[in-house]
Design a protein around this motif. Structure first.
Motif, PDB file in Angstrom:
ATOM      1  N   PHE A  94       0.962  -1.190   0.137  1.00  0.00           N
ATOM      2  CA  PHE A  94       0.067   0.221  -0.025  1.00  0.00           C
ATOM      3  C   PHE A  94       0.801   1.127   0.122  1.00  0.00           C
ATOM      4  CE2 PHE A  94      -4.215  -1.703   1.189  1.00  0.00           C
ATOM      5  CZ  PHE A  94      -3.761  -2.869   1.450  1.00  0.00           C
ATOM      6  N   ARG A  95       0.462   2.412  -0.188  1.00  0.00           N
ATOM      7  CA  ARG A  95       1.174   3.816  -0.004  1.00  0.00           C
ATOM      8  C   ARG A  95       0.143   4.670   0.686  1.00  0.00           C
ATOM      9  NH1 ARG A  95       1.979   5.274  -6.468  1.00  0.00           N
ATOM     10  NH2 ARG A  95       0.012   5.796  -6.893  1.00  0.00           N
ATOM     11  N   GLN A  96       0.729   5.784   0.920  1.00  0.00           N
ATOM     12  CA  GLN A  96      -0.038   6.979   1.638  1.00  0.00           C
ATOM     13  C   GLN A  96       0.816   7.894   1.573  1.00  0.00           C
ATOM     14  OE1 GLN A  96      -0.987   6.170   5.701  1.00  0.00           O
ATOM     15  NE2 GLN A  96      -3.063   7.288   5.604  1.00  0.00           N
ATOM     16  N   THR A  97       0.092   9.071   1.191  1.00  0.00           N
ATOM     17  CA  THR A  97       0.405  10.557   1.092  1.00  0.00           C
ATOM     18  C   THR A  97      -0.165  11.257   2.157  1.00  0.00           C
ATOM     19  OG1 THR A  97      -1.196  11.265  -0.547  1.00  0.00           O
ATOM     20  CG2 THR A  97       1.233  10.186  -1.203  1.00  0.00           C
ATOM     21  N   PRO A  98       0.155  12.429   2.749  1.00  0.00           N
ATOM     22  CA  PRO A  98      -0.113  13.007   3.869  1.00  0.00           C
ATOM     23  C   PRO A  98      -1.700  13.770   3.595  1.00  0.00           C
ATOM     24  CG  PRO A  98       1.908  13.793   3.567  1.00  0.00           C
ATOM     25  CD  PRO A  98       1.493  12.888   2.424  1.00  0.00           C
ATOM     26  N   GLY A  99      -2.742  13.445   4.442  1.00  0.00           N
ATOM     27  CA  GLY A  99      -4.032  14.035   4.311  1.00  0.00           C
ATOM     28  C   GLY A  99      -4.831  12.984   3.407  1.00  0.00           C
ATOM     29  N   LYS A 100      -4.397  11.860   2.928  1.00  0.00           N
ATOM     30  CA  LYS A 100      -5.021  10.890   1.964  1.00  0.00           C
ATOM     31  C   LYS A 100      -5.235   9.672   2.464  1.00  0.00           C
ATOM     32  CE  LYS A 100      -4.095  12.989  -2.436  1.00  0.00           C
ATOM     33  NZ  LYS A 100      -3.602  12.662  -3.834  1.00  0.00           N
ATOM     34  N   GLU A 101      -5.975   8.859   2.357  1.00  0.00           N
ATOM     35  CA  GLU A 101      -6.130   7.324   2.900  1.00  0.00           C
ATOM     36  C   GLU A 101      -5.422   6.565   2.120  1.00  0.00           C
ATOM     37  OE1 GLU A 101     -10.995   7.255   3.677  1.00  0.00           O
ATOM     38  OE2 GLU A 101     -10.112   6.324   2.052  1.00  0.00           O
ATOM     39  N   ARG A 102      -5.013   5.389   2.989  1.00  0.00           N
ATOM     40  CA  ARG A 102      -3.985   4.229   2.418  1.00  0.00           C
ATOM     41  C   ARG A 102      -4.454   3.883   1.140  1.00  0.00           C
ATOM     42  NH1 ARG A 102      -1.673   0.969   7.126  1.00  0.00           N
ATOM     43  NH2 ARG A 102      -1.213   3.078   7.836  1.00  0.00           N
ATOM     44  N   GLU A 103      -3.550   3.827   0.039  1.00  0.00           N
ATOM     45  CA  GLU A 103      -4.065   3.352  -1.217  1.00  0.00           C
ATOM     46  C   GLU A 103      -3.397   1.969  -1.420  1.00  0.00           C
ATOM     47  OE1 GLU A 103      -2.180   5.539  -4.375  1.00  0.00           O
ATOM     48  OE2 GLU A 103      -3.440   4.429  -6.183  1.00  0.00           O
ATOM     49  N   PHE A 104      -4.238   0.873  -1.776  1.00  0.00           N
ATOM     50  CA  PHE A 104      -3.932  -0.134  -2.090  1.00  0.00           C
ATOM     51  C   PHE A 104      -3.109  -0.298  -3.587  1.00  0.00           C
ATOM     52  CE2 PHE A 104      -3.911  -4.713  -3.170  1.00  0.00           C
ATOM     53  CZ  PHE A 104      -4.410  -5.074  -4.428  1.00  0.00           C
TER      54      PHE A 104
END
Length: 122
Positions: free
Chosen positions: A37-47
């Motif tokens: 997964f990946r995540q950027t500030p202010g966003k939900e974790r992305e599969f």
């Protein structure tokens, strides 16, 4: 207790490639489905991608299919994510996760690593 440790992130330029690694330890970890997964500030974790315990089945998010490749080596208790043709929009913290059953939602994964930062400059 399953433990996951990611590595391989860094600062790269657009168009570059990276190989991310996830070292797994703990009882029966080789029987777990694994995912990135990946995540950027202010966003939900992305599969991004998942792989079955045997490595025989993989599944990718549409946004990365064809650019990212997930693989695993159960002999080394490791999971990898090859990321090609990186774009600034790929900048994020990349996480490895483990689950007995797999899936595409972060809620389906019990164990998480601490993440590795990938930064892509234009």
């Amino acid at each position: 207790q399953v433990q996951l440790v990611e590595s391989g992130g860094g600062l790269v330029q657009a168009g570059d490639s990276l190989s991310l690694s996830c070292a797994a330890s703990g009882p029966a970890v080789n029987t777990y489905a694994m995912a990135w997964f990946r995540q950027t500030p202010g966003k939900e974790r992305e599969f991004l991608a998942t792989i079955s315990w045997s490595g025989g089945t993989t599944y990718y998010a549409g946004s990365v299919k064809g650019r990212f490749t997930i693989s695993r080596d159960n002999a080394d208790n490791a999971v990898y994510l090859q990321v090609n043709s990186l774009e600034p929009e790929d900048t994020a913290i990349y996480y490895c996760a483990a689950s007995p059953f797999g899936g595409t939602k972060d809620s389906e994964y019990e164990y998480w690593g601490q993440g590795t930062q990938v930064t892509v400059s234009a």
